[in-house]
Design an enzyme around this catalytic site. Structure first.
Site, PDB file in Angstrom:
ATOM      1  N   ASP A 177       7.071  -0.173  -0.786  1.00  0.00           N
ATOM      2  CA  ASP A 177       8.027  -0.341  -1.880  1.00  0.00           C
ATOM      3  C   ASP A 177       8.371  -1.811  -2.066  1.00  0.00           C
ATOM      4  OD1 ASP A 177       9.258  -0.317   0.630  1.00  0.00           O
ATOM      5  OD2 ASP A 177      11.168   0.388  -0.152  1.00  0.00           O
ATOM      6  N   GLU A 233      13.109  -4.617  -8.237  1.00  0.00           N
ATOM      7  CA  GLU A 233      13.445  -3.223  -7.969  1.00  0.00           C
ATOM      8  C   GLU A 233      14.381  -2.676  -9.048  1.00  0.00           C
ATOM      9  OE1 GLU A 233      15.551  -2.668  -4.285  1.00  0.00           O
ATOM     10  OE2 GLU A 233      15.067  -0.530  -4.289  1.00  0.00           O
ATOM     11  N   ASP A 266       7.002   5.396  -6.002  1.00  0.00           N
ATOM     12  CA  ASP A 266       6.585   4.073  -6.455  1.00  0.00           C
ATOM     13  C   ASP A 266       5.065   4.065  -6.632  1.00  0.00           C
ATOM     14  OD1 ASP A 266       8.946   4.195  -4.806  1.00  0.00           O
ATOM     15  OD2 ASP A 266       9.114   2.024  -4.921  1.00  0.00           O
ATOM     16  N   TRP A 318       8.239  11.769  -6.882  1.00  0.00           N
ATOM     17  CA  TRP A 318       7.743  11.219  -5.614  1.00  0.00           C
ATOM     18  C   TRP A 318       6.660  12.177  -5.062  1.00  0.00           C
ATOM     19  CZ3 TRP A 318      11.733   9.351  -7.993  1.00  0.00           C
ATOM     20  CH2 TRP A 318      12.170   8.066  -7.718  1.00  0.00           C
ATOM     21  N   HIS A 371       9.290  -5.387  -6.203  1.00  0.00           N
ATOM     22  CA  HIS A 371       9.038  -3.948  -6.286  1.00  0.00           C
ATOM     23  C   HIS A 371       8.086  -3.752  -7.476  1.00  0.00           C
ATOM     24  CE1 HIS A 371      11.857  -2.082  -3.533  1.00  0.00           C
ATOM     25  NE2 HIS A 371      11.718  -0.908  -4.110  1.00  0.00           N
ATOM     26  N   ARG A 391      12.662  -6.490   3.030  1.00  0.00           N
ATOM     27  CA  ARG A 391      13.812  -5.992   3.795  1.00  0.00           C
ATOM     28  C   ARG A 391      13.365  -5.036   4.904  1.00  0.00           C
ATOM     29  NH1 ARG A 391      15.727  -2.953  -1.453  1.00  0.00           N
ATOM     30  NH2 ARG A 391      14.683  -0.948  -1.222  1.00  0.00           N
ATOM     31  N   ASP A 392      14.327  -4.448   5.597  1.00  0.00           N
ATOM     32  CA  ASP A 392      13.989  -3.580   6.735  1.00  0.00           C
ATOM     33  C   ASP A 392      13.579  -2.198   6.243  1.00  0.00           C
ATOM     34  OD1 ASP A 392      16.425  -2.893   5.690  1.00  0.00           O
ATOM     35  OD2 ASP A 392      17.436  -2.640   7.613  1.00  0.00           O
ATOM     36  N   GLU A 393      12.584  -2.157   5.365  1.00  0.00           N
ATOM     37  CA  GLU A 393      12.137  -0.890   4.791  1.00  0.00           C
ATOM     38  C   GLU A 393      10.609  -0.911   4.712  1.00  0.00           C
ATOM     39  OE1 GLU A 393      14.552   0.336   1.588  1.00  0.00           O
ATOM     40  OE2 GLU A 393      13.556   2.264   1.386  1.00  0.00           O
TER      41      GLU A 393
HETATM   42  C1  BGC Z   1      12.914   2.228  -2.223  1.00  0.00           C
HETATM   43  C2  BGC Z   1      12.302   2.746  -3.476  1.00  0.00           C
HETATM   44  C3  BGC Z   1      12.215   4.215  -3.352  1.00  0.00           C
HETATM   45  C4  BGC Z   1      13.643   4.677  -3.327  1.00  0.00           C
HETATM   46  C5  BGC Z   1      13.838   6.128  -3.366  1.00  0.00           C
HETATM   47  C6  BGC Z   1      14.295   2.753  -2.110  1.00  0.00           C
HETATM   48  O1  BGC Z   1      14.922   2.355  -0.959  1.00  0.00           O
HETATM   49  O2  BGC Z   1      12.868   0.838  -2.150  1.00  0.00           O
HETATM   50  O3  BGC Z   1      11.452   2.030  -4.147  1.00  0.00           O
HETATM   51  O4  BGC Z   1      11.394   4.880  -4.207  1.00  0.00           O
HETATM   52  O5  BGC Z   1      14.356   4.131  -2.246  1.00  0.00           O
HETATM   53  O6  BGC Z   1      14.595   6.383  -4.375  1.00  0.00           O
END
Ligand code: BGC
Length: 867
Positions: free
Chosen positions: A473, A747, A486, A545, A768, A477-479
């Site tokens: 995504d 994003e 996406d 999704w 994003h 960041r911490d993700e």
């Molecule tokens: C992500 C998104 C993802 C979403 C879910 C976010 O934290 O960065 O791109 O699809 O959460 O809604």
């Protein structure tokens, strides 16, 4: 008028070394402008083994994509070389033979691993803390028992890690992959890489060294609930797994598998984490100097222990590896209000910094990364818990060049603390290294509107920033996980810009594996973390999704025309629709659960309206798949299901021709997925037109509506209105961000607020790709390029000018070759130049004419007087 073969490839591999397929299908791409050239037959020559002469095969077929492997399947680690030649029909010329292209299988039998097991250091460590990378080494002898003089014929390294690895042989780096072996659902499927190391191995004494970092395997990786940070998603111990196989000319095989005879030690990398960055203490280089050479004394190194074989099946990669793709120079050195030194690279990107520096021992240089500045300082809030900083501590042995190995950062700006006086801070001293999956570029676009060109460039950079082994995504960041929504909405854009076929093939294998262990529910991100998650929100079924399991296979089939890939992925499409989606009344979504729906939309649309519209759309795609696959009975079944569901949708969400909710997304979905009755189409189009105008041509859609609204409006005759939206520069709009001089897509529509401050929401990324999905419309409608038949066998060329744009051009390299459109509006009207590659055709529609013109390969010129 020529035609030749410019590229021959196996399956979806960019380089077919160490592949899984023993009967790899072959495709060739043409070059040249031969008119109306179609292939009538082709010849293939295959050379196998060392001395065998080529074996020839001849086929009467027009197929030039994914033709079957001729002859016997390849054996394990078998190499062959292949070339092809194609003959034109109706007396048209033949191509000359293509170059010979090599293909080689990987380790197809378990026994080929020569007993290799993963190994780990015996030194104790705290598995709940970041793991210090470990260096492993093994000296080995290359000598023939039969004949002491036999030379080396080939050497291959088959390698992976519980973690991320980098290998060296005799002091030289092995290959140029980084962050290898990438990220998969490791507990089910674990990729190993193959390297040709013939040039690195010598007769006599050799050594191999491997350094392993925790990576995604054992490091800290995002999960929900967000408050809980969990490491060790796949295991708590890191180490390599490999076998080096050296084959001598006399047939002797020397195998060096990872086992208990290796040794391990700590080295200068004292910490390396995906989110937090790396710490490198150069003073610790001395004790390991020459660690991967034969003469190194490793008596101080510790023993290793053998671990059990990985639980995931060891498989070769399907797509290209992650590499260092570009080096960028910084554009400016900024002194921040608080006195910090900040470098501006002028481009938001994913990767890291390379430093070349000299200074006193113990000098601690800290490099902190951020995407934007706020009040002149690095904006670190959007990184959340990711420290995103690298630290290098200098030795005093002269100039040194360093870059991190097992981390990556999303950044445009880098703050440099502790830089020594001995080295001027120049563009030679610090470089930005852009890192992503090494996909082949296939798509280009440009037009007379500079802001749209800039938007297009930003879309490409957000793709580069997020295609790193899996589709993430965001990179900062911490993700940084494979959010499925996406991936779903950006898929078509990605398939135009780069050859993504192997990349998506790989990721969809994980989608399918993660679905199967979760009752056919597509997790919110793939690979799902933790892999054994149960009863968490991540595993609740959600539309858009989860619909990636249908939408993306469909898009891939259209883009690459690979029936076998569609067949492989059809299972997941079916399973999601049949089992994964909880159905309520009339087969629509069972309501009452959680949905992201039109995530981040300025105006919200009821979540189940969005979910149901997508469901009808996805069943429509599912119903088209059996046609391609020859599953007659299923075609009927899903066609019926589609029309019944559409009726139910109408009953639930459309009242007297009007959507239950009057939002841009609701109407765009209705028009795009064909949900309105024919008689209501005109009024629906009018409603959407009015909605958009009343909103001052500002965008009102989120993740669900953004990728489709342009097509919905184009189909409803509202192209001019959509141009106004596309060219809008106020917030929210695509060009709002472009106007702020940014270099990637965001994003949120307003990740940066109009006053220049960073949106304070805890989810604010500047890299994003989802909203960049509009680029697909730019390629298809402004450029006028779209696949008519799967794999672009037939091309639909129908540019629709508007928005004051006076010229545009689009280029796409399909499996057949280069397709081009170039149009301009001059005093005497509309001009269009078209190029169609050999063995494909196009149907051209000139703007406003509605009349179509069929053309074959070659170059064609049109003027609006032609219709
Ligand atoms: C992500 C998104 C993802 C979403 C879910 C976010 O934290 O960065 O791109 O699809 O959460 O809604």
């Amino acid at each position: 008028m020529s035609v030749s073969i410019s590229q021959l490839a196996f399956e979806h591999h960019r380089e077919a070394l160490g592949i899984a397929e023993s009967k790899p299908r072959i495709s060739w791409r043409f070059e040249g402008n031969a008119a109306d050239w179609e292939q009538s037959s082709y010849d293939i020559k295959v050379r196998r083994g060392r001395d065998d002469g080529p074996v020839s095969f001849a086929y009467n077929s027009s197929q030039s994509l994914f033709v079957p492997w001729p002859g016997e399947p390849l054996g394990s680690t078998e190499r062959a070389r292949v070339r092809a030649r194609a003959h034109g029909n109706k007396g048209k010329s033949s191509t000359s033979w293509s170059d010979w292209v090599a293909v080689e299988t990987g380790l197809l039998d378990e026994d080929d691993w020569a007993g290799a097991v993963p190994i780990a250091s015996t030194k104790s460590f705290d598995r709940n803390q970041p793991k210090r990378p470990v260096y492993f080494r093994k000296p080995f002898l290359v000598n023939s028992k039969k004949n002491g003089h036999s030379a080396i014929e080939t050497a291959r390294l088959y390698i992976t890690a519980l973690g991320l690895y980098e290998a060296e042989i005799n002091g030289n780096p092995v290959g140029d992959r980084v962050l290898a072996p990438g990220w998969q659902s490791y507990d089910l499927r674990h990729v190993y890489d193959t390297y040709d190391v013939t040039d690195l191995v010598e007769k006599g004494n050799n050594a191999i060294g491997i350094v392993v970092g925790e990576g995604w395997y054992a490091g800290s990786v995002f999960q929900q609930p967000y408050e809980e940070v969990r490491r060790n998603h796949y295991g708590g111990t890191i180490g390599p797994l490999c076998v080096l196989i050296v084959t001598l000319k006399d047939g002797t095989k020397i195998e060096v598998p990872t086992d208990s005879s290796w040794k391990a030690a700590d080295g200068p990398i004292t910490d390396s984490q995906i989110y937090d960055g790396e710490i490198y203490d150069s003073r610790l280089e001395k004790p390991i100097k020459g660690w991967s050479t034969a003469s190194f004394k490793d008596d101080k190194w510790s023993a290793v222990k053998e671990l059990s074989r990985p639980s995931g099946t060891l498989v070769p990669p399907d797509g290209p590896p992650v590499r260092r793709i570009q080096e960028l120079e910084f554009k400016e050195i900024i002194k921040s209000p608080s006195g910090k030194t900040i470098l501006d690279f002028g481009q938001n990107m994913a990767g890291w910094l390379k430093v070349t520096v000299k200074g006193p021992a113990g000098t601690n240089i800290t490099l902190s990364h951020a995407e934007v500045l706020e009040n002149g300082e690095l904006a670190l809030e959007p990184l959340r818990r990711a420290k995103a900083r690298d630290i290098i501590i200098l030795h005093d042995q002269g100039e040194q060049t360093w870059e991190p190995k097992f981390t990556s950062h999303g950044f445009r700006f880098a703050q440099v603390d502790g830089w020594p006086e001995d080295t001027p801070l120049t563009t030679e001293a610090i470089k930005g290294i852009v890192v992503h999956t090494d996909l082949q570029r296939t798509g280009w676009f440009q037009c007379s509107d500079e802001l749209l060109n800039k938007l297009h460039s930003n879309v490409i950079w957000s793709m580069k920033g997020n295609f790193a082994s899996i589709p993430t995504d965001c990179p900062q960041r911490d993700e940084r996980v494979g959010w499925t929504g996406d991936a779903h909405v950006f898929g078509p854009t990605s398939n135009y810009l780069f050859d993504t076929s192997g990349f998506w093939k790989s990721w969809h294998k994980d989608v399918w594996l993660d679905m199967q262990r979760n009752n056919m529910i597509v997790p919110h991100w793939v690979p799902v973390t933790p892999p054994d998650a149960k009863d968490v929100i991540t595993l609740t079924p959600i539309a858009v999704w989860g619909d990636v399991a249908v939408g993306s296979p469909w898009n891939l089939w259209r883009a690459f025309g690979d029936d076998a890939l569609l067949k492989e992925q059809f299972e997941q499409s079916q399973a999601w629709i049949e089992t994964g989606i909880p159905r309520g009344e009339g087969g629509l979504w069972k309501e009452g659960g959680f949905q992201y729906a039109d995530w981040l939309a300025p105006t919200s649309t009821p979540t189940y309206l969005v979910a149901d519209a997508y469901l009808v759309g996805m069943v429509d795609r599912l119903a088209n798949m059996p046609d391609a696959l020859g599953y007659e009975d299923l075609r009927e079944k899903y066609r019926t299901q589609h029309s019944e569901l559409r009726d139910t949708f109408r009953g639930r969400w459309i009242n007297e021709g009007r959507m239950a909710n009057t939002t841009q997304t609701a109407y765009a979905l209705g028009l795009y997925f064909g949900l309105f009755e024919d008689g209501d189409l005109q009024e629906s189009a009018e409603t959407l037109k009015q909605l958009v105008a009343e909103n001052d041509y500002l965008i009102g859609t989120g993740f669900a509506g953004t990728s489709i609204i342009g097509y919905a409006m184009n189909g409803a005759g509202l192209t001019d209105d959509f141009y106004k939206m596309l060219l809008q520069t106020k917030n929210p709009s695509w060009l709002y961000s472009v106007k702020q001089n940014v270099t990637t897509t965001w994003e949120r529509w307003d990740s940066m607020l109009p006053d220049g401050s960073v949106n304070p929401n805890m989810m604010t990324s500047f890299n994003h790709y989802s909203f960049g999905s509009v680029a697909d419309w730019m390629h298809g409608v402004i450029g006028g390029l779209a696949p008519g038949e799967p794999g672009w066998k037939r091309i639909e060329i129908s540019p629709v000018p508007g928005g004051g744009i006076t010229e545009a051009e689009a280029t796409f390299v399909s499996g057949y070759g280069e397709i081009k459109t170039k149009w301009s509006i001059k005093d005497d009207g509309f001009h269009l130049d078209v190029q169609v590659p050999p063995n494909s055709k196009a149907v051209v529609t000139l703007p406003g004419s509605g009349k179509t013109i069929d053309v074959g390969s070659g170059t064609h010129k049109f003027h609006d007087s032609d219709v």
